[in-house]
Design an enzyme around this catalytic site. Structure first.
Site, mmCIF file in Angstrom:
data_model
loop_
_atom_site.group_PDB
_atom_site.id
_atom_site.type_symbol
_atom_site.label_atom_id
_atom_site.label_comp_id
_atom_site.label_asym_id
_atom_site.label_seq_id
_atom_site.Cartn_x
_atom_site.Cartn_y
_atom_site.Cartn_z
ATOM 1 N N SER A 1 -11.560 -0.895 -1.164
ATOM 2 C CA SER A 1 -10.139 -1.100 -0.270
ATOM 3 C C SER A 1 -10.573 -2.131 1.435
ATOM 4 O O SER A 1 -10.085 -2.126 1.827
ATOM 5 C CB SER A 1 -9.862 0.742 -0.092
ATOM 6 O OG SER A 1 -9.347 0.633 -0.909
ATOM 7 N N HIS B 1 -3.725 5.477 3.624
ATOM 8 C CA HIS B 1 -4.408 4.549 2.443
ATOM 9 C C HIS B 1 -3.985 2.833 3.886
ATOM 10 O O HIS B 1 -5.096 1.816 4.663
ATOM 11 C CB HIS B 1 -3.978 3.878 1.753
ATOM 12 C CG HIS B 1 -5.561 3.701 0.894
ATOM 13 N ND1 HIS B 1 -5.006 2.294 0.492
ATOM 14 C CD2 HIS B 1 -6.780 3.439 0.577
ATOM 15 C CE1 HIS B 1 -5.956 1.657 -0.367
ATOM 16 N NE2 HIS B 1 -7.056 2.545 0.032
ATOM 17 N N ASP C 1 0.639 -1.200 0.304
ATOM 18 C CA ASP C 1 0.014 -0.101 0.033
ATOM 19 C C ASP C 1 0.770 1.390 -0.091
ATOM 20 O O ASP C 1 1.837 0.864 -0.535
ATOM 21 C CB ASP C 1 -0.851 -0.430 1.112
ATOM 22 C CG ASP C 1 -2.503 0.621 1.396
ATOM 23 O OD1 ASP C 1 -2.167 2.260 0.348
ATOM 24 O OD2 ASP C 1 -3.215 0.133 0.801
#
Ligand SMILES: *[C@@H]1O[C@H](CO)[C@@H](O)[C@H](O)[C@H]1NC(C)=O
Ligand SMILES: *[C@@H]1O[C@H](CO)[C@@H](O)[C@H](O)[C@H]1NC(C)=O
Length: 827
Positions: free
Chosen positions: A395, A223, A185
């Protein structure tokens, strides 16, 4: 040799810093066959230097050569010197005498791939209204995490049936201990109170900045931390809890800038003996116009993880299905999610409904809870004690699934990657029962391409895992390739022949007989990969459906309103898990239809299928390796299964990739800018190579480096001196006349070459042709210039372009289909 050493040493200065400057150098990955020539001979003959092992891939090396920066004329006049050198060596090799190492160096290169930078796109969070308060139940469980009561995906008081159902697993004593999940990520905040105790630094790496810690440096780098919190946020006083709160998390940072295939490949194998699960909430853009998959090198890395990761039980790759549903995107147009090696996870919201963003396709295996209907996921955020309450999208679905797998792997560490998938298929739970997508499939199970086999239920999953009998090894059976009315596609992607797609479509069948299954040692069906060649003036008009002998239909492609590409399906692989466990004998029928519009039309040229499943006789099982197939029609030859350790069948292939990008920052640092010719230089070079594939090639590479290091300090000093008095090194040789330059000249190059033009094209004719087909002749470079801000815009766009209130299908008319520029290198 002197000159060679000198130039190599200069380059090493920047290698030592471990950054990759794509402006000054061209990077390639080669697969080396030591039987023909040593790695040193190969690099000398090609005029390249070895940078490092390519991740965990045995016998693969990242090499580089100075890029030739000359403002030459058109692209076609520019040649790739390394690929040209290889072509010349190969042409010579059959004349070569036994002892002629250099001449045989051509045979020692089994595979070569020029590396380009490309941007993987995060599954952007979906904007949400603030979550509503839910009543706290933490007390009963002795949990003091302040936001636990906001984590409806753990305890859903309004609709108790809609949660990941993991509380009872904790009460059984499983909390993920001993399991490591890696988040591929944008980094992970290992200083977070919630994550620092569970952070596995030794299996983490930053592939964007080539540093050992995956620090989230950009403001938007939140994220990975949020996803990691869903799995491993500690049971403490910070934010909420992770599903496997005693498990460990690692992170490899790849999403914070462009990345080349070699680094992406390395990231997917990073720490792969110790990391069990790779959680991937990203992929090609979800805009409904792109059709893109991993390049061959990444395929190899994935299979490397499957065959050899986790002590041979296989890395568990979890991929988010994508957030592009509102723009008509489907996960079967994404080569990561439609890989048989990924557990593809779509989303379901706190009411059990399909969120507007969650992509459907027959590669969807399960759904997991995420944002929608006014509630999002509460998790850890970047910051020492910061929490996020608006996390969501697919996600957030993928990490929730990864958390359940971590619990299951604590309970049953012996589960293979296929057991993980079988348990998904058998233990998911129907949600939204009124949705018209549900169908009864083999074994009485229910399947819906929006939810896969349903919502992943933690308790059911782990209980089933505890009693699970491991599946037999994997079987593979490839059908013949059907060519319809002389349908053909050449390596340049040009189509000919085929059957015109009339209003009622074109169908074609392939029969499977009992003895074919016996010959293939094939018992129980799991995945099917369907490769199709379809020429069409508008790809988004095309619908593709596969119907089994038992009458169950997988819709592989539905029309995509935004997809105007005119490049069709050039040997694209669709995948379906919907036929899992079905009887295979009989006719499998593919139907290709379009919208029968007057303006657009096309032809169906050919197809084949690969059935994957389990073997009849485990003693005759074979491990499969990736073989490089040009997706031409008809195929050159049927790929053969390979024994696990002697990968001799892989085709040798000069496969220049499409274009070299200019790095966004425009840093023009010269080779002497950041030399650190000290001992830790060696560490940098060795990293991230693992020691379990130690071989002589690696030693050669190391030897090469250490010899060079001895003199590097002196040279660097001289260069620095000259630079500082304003000396201009222009030894530039402009090769307008001859696209070829000798190796000697090549070796002298780097001093001059700060590579500002950076658009050194590879002069690959096939690219020219591909570009013509798509009308993108001047296109490829535009995409990558301003890449970085483009990426940020993209992220914004994903968040804002398709909010639920907006009518779907708003698409900018002037778009470029990025996938097309990638197309020739996909398989
Ligand atoms: C990683 O795995 C290897 C092989 O199983 C093992 O020897 C090693 O101790 C592990 N390392 C850590 C830090 O767990
Ligand atoms: C297919 O479409 C092209 C371009 O729109 C058109 O020129 C051609 O006549 C069409 N062919 C048929 C058979 O309809």
């Amino acid at each position: 040799m002197r000159l060679f050493a000198l130039s190599s040493i200069l380059i090493l200065g920047s290698v030592a810093a471990s950054k990759r400057n794509y402006e000054t150098h061209n990077f390639y990955v080669i697969e080396h066959d030591a039987r023909h020539a040593s790695l040193a001979s190969v690099s000398a003959a090609l005029g390249v230097e070895v940078v490092e092992r390519a991740g965990e891939l045995p016998n693969h090396y990242l090499v580089r050569a100075p890029s030739f920066s000359g403002e030459l004329g058109s692209r076609s006049e520019q040649r790739d010197r390394v690929l040209d050198a290889l072509a010349r060596l190969r042409a010579r090799s059959h004349l070569a005498a036994r002892g002629d190492e250099e001449a045989r160096a051509g045979d020692a290169v089994k595979y070569i791939s020029r590396q380009t930078l490309r941007q993987r796109v995060k599954r952007a969070p979906i904007p949400q209204e603030p979550a509503e308060d839910a009543r706290a139940v933490a007390q009963r469980l002795g949990i003091t995490d302040p936001l636990f009561d906001k984590q409806w995906h753990l305890v859903n008081e309004e609709a108790p049936e809609h949660s990941m159902n993991v509380i009872p697993i904790w009460e059984m004593g499983y909390t993920g201990e001993g399991v490591i999940t890696s988040f591929v990520d944008d980094g992970l905040d290992y200083t977070s109170e919630d994550l620092k105790d569970n952070f596995a630094a030794e299996f983490s790496y930053d592939f964007n900045d080539h540093e050992s810690l995956p620090t989230p440096k950009l403001p938007e780098d939140t994220h990975g931390t949020r996803c990691a919190g869903q799995v491993a946020a500690g049971k403490n006083n910070a934010c909420g809890l992770g599903i496997a709160y005693d498990s460990k998390v690692a992170a490899v940072r790849i999403l914070s800038g462009p990345i080349s295939d070699v680094d992406e490949a390395a990231s997917l194998n990073y720490g792969f003996q110790n990391v069990s699960i790779y959680s991937c909430s990203w992929g090609p853009p979800d805009n409904g116009r792109v059709m893109e998959g991993p390049d061959f090198l990444i395929d190899k890395a994935v299979l490397n993880g499957i065959n050899y990761g986790r002590g041979g039980k296989g890395s568990v790759f979890v991929f988010a299905s994508g957030n592009g549903a509102a723009s008509g995107d489907q996960c079967n147009f994404d080569g990561y999610t439609n890989s048989i090696y990924s557990v593809t996870v779509s989303a379901v919201d706190h009411k059990g409904l399909r969120p507007y963003y969650s992509e459907a396709c027959t590669a969807n295996m399960v759904a997991a809870y995420s944002s929608g209907s006014g509630k999002a996921i509460t998790t850890t955020d970047k910051g020492s004690n910061k929490c996020a309450s608006s996390h969501g999208g697919t996600s957030a679905a993928a990490p929730n699934a990864a958390g359940v797998f971590a619990l299951a792997l604590e309970a049953r560490p012996d589960l293979t990657w296929r057991d993980i998938q079988h348990l998904c298929v058998e233990n998911a739970r129907v949600v939204s029962p009124d949705d018209d997508g549900w169908e009864t499939v083999a074994g009485g199970r229910m399947y819906n391409s929006k939810f896969g086999y349903g919502a992943l239920d933690g308790l059911r999953y782990v209980q089933a895992a505890l009693d699970w009998k491991l599946v037999k090894p994997q079987a593979r059976m490839q059908t013949r390739t059907v060519q319809i009315e002389d349908g053909m596609m050449n390596p340049m992607g040009s189509y000919s022949g085929g059957q015109f797609i009339e209003a009622d479509g074109v169908t074609s069948s392939i029969g499977v007989k009992w003895d074919m299954l016996q010959d293939a040692n094939f018992e129980l069906l799991e995945h099917i990969v369907i490769r199709v060649w379809i020429d069409h003036t508008r790809r988004g008009d095309v619908q593709v459906e596969l119907t089994s002998p038992g009458g169950i239909t997988s819709v592989l492609a539905e029309p995509r309103r935004a997809d105007n590409a005119n490049t069709g399906f050039p040997g694209w692989d669709f995948m379906t898990v919907k036929h899992w466990g079905e009887e295979m004998i009989g006719d499998w029928t593919l139907k290709v239809s379009d919208q029968a519009s007057a303006a657009n039309n096309g032809s169906f040229l050919g197809w084949n299928m690969v059935f994957w499943g389990s073997v009849i006789d485990a003693s005759k099982a074979v491990l499969y390796d990736v073989s490089h197939e040009d997706p031409v029609l008809p195929p050159h030859e049927e790929p053969q299964p390979l024994p696990p350790t002697t990968a001799t069948n892989t085709k040798t292939y000069a496969k220049p990739t499409i274009f070299l990008t200019s790095e966004e920052s425009g840093s023009s640092s010269t080779v002497a800018a950041t030399p650190e010719p000290t001992d830790h230089d060696e560490e940098d070079i060795a990293e991230p190579a693992a020691d379990d594939h130690e071989d002589s090639d690696h030693e050669v590479a190391d030897a090469l480096h250490s010899e060079q290091r001895k003199v590097v300090a002196g040279i660097v000093f001289i260069v620095a001196l000259i630079s500082s008095v304003g000396g201009v090194f222009i030894w530039r040789r402009r090769s307008n006349k001859s696209p070829y330059i000798t190796l000697q000249e090549g070796r002298a190059m780097p001093m001059s070459d700060t590579g500002r033009s950076a658009l050194a094209a590879d002069g690959n004719d096939s690219d020219e042709e591909a570009d013509e087909r798509t009308g993108l002749r001047s296109g490829p470079y535009q995409h990558h210039q301003g890449f970085h801000s483009g990426f940020l815009d993209d992220d914004e766009e994903e968040a804002h372009e398709y909010p639920p209130s907006r009518s779907p299908g708003r698409v900018s008319p002037a778009y470029r289909d990025e996938a097309e520029t990638q197309r020739p290198s996909e398989t």
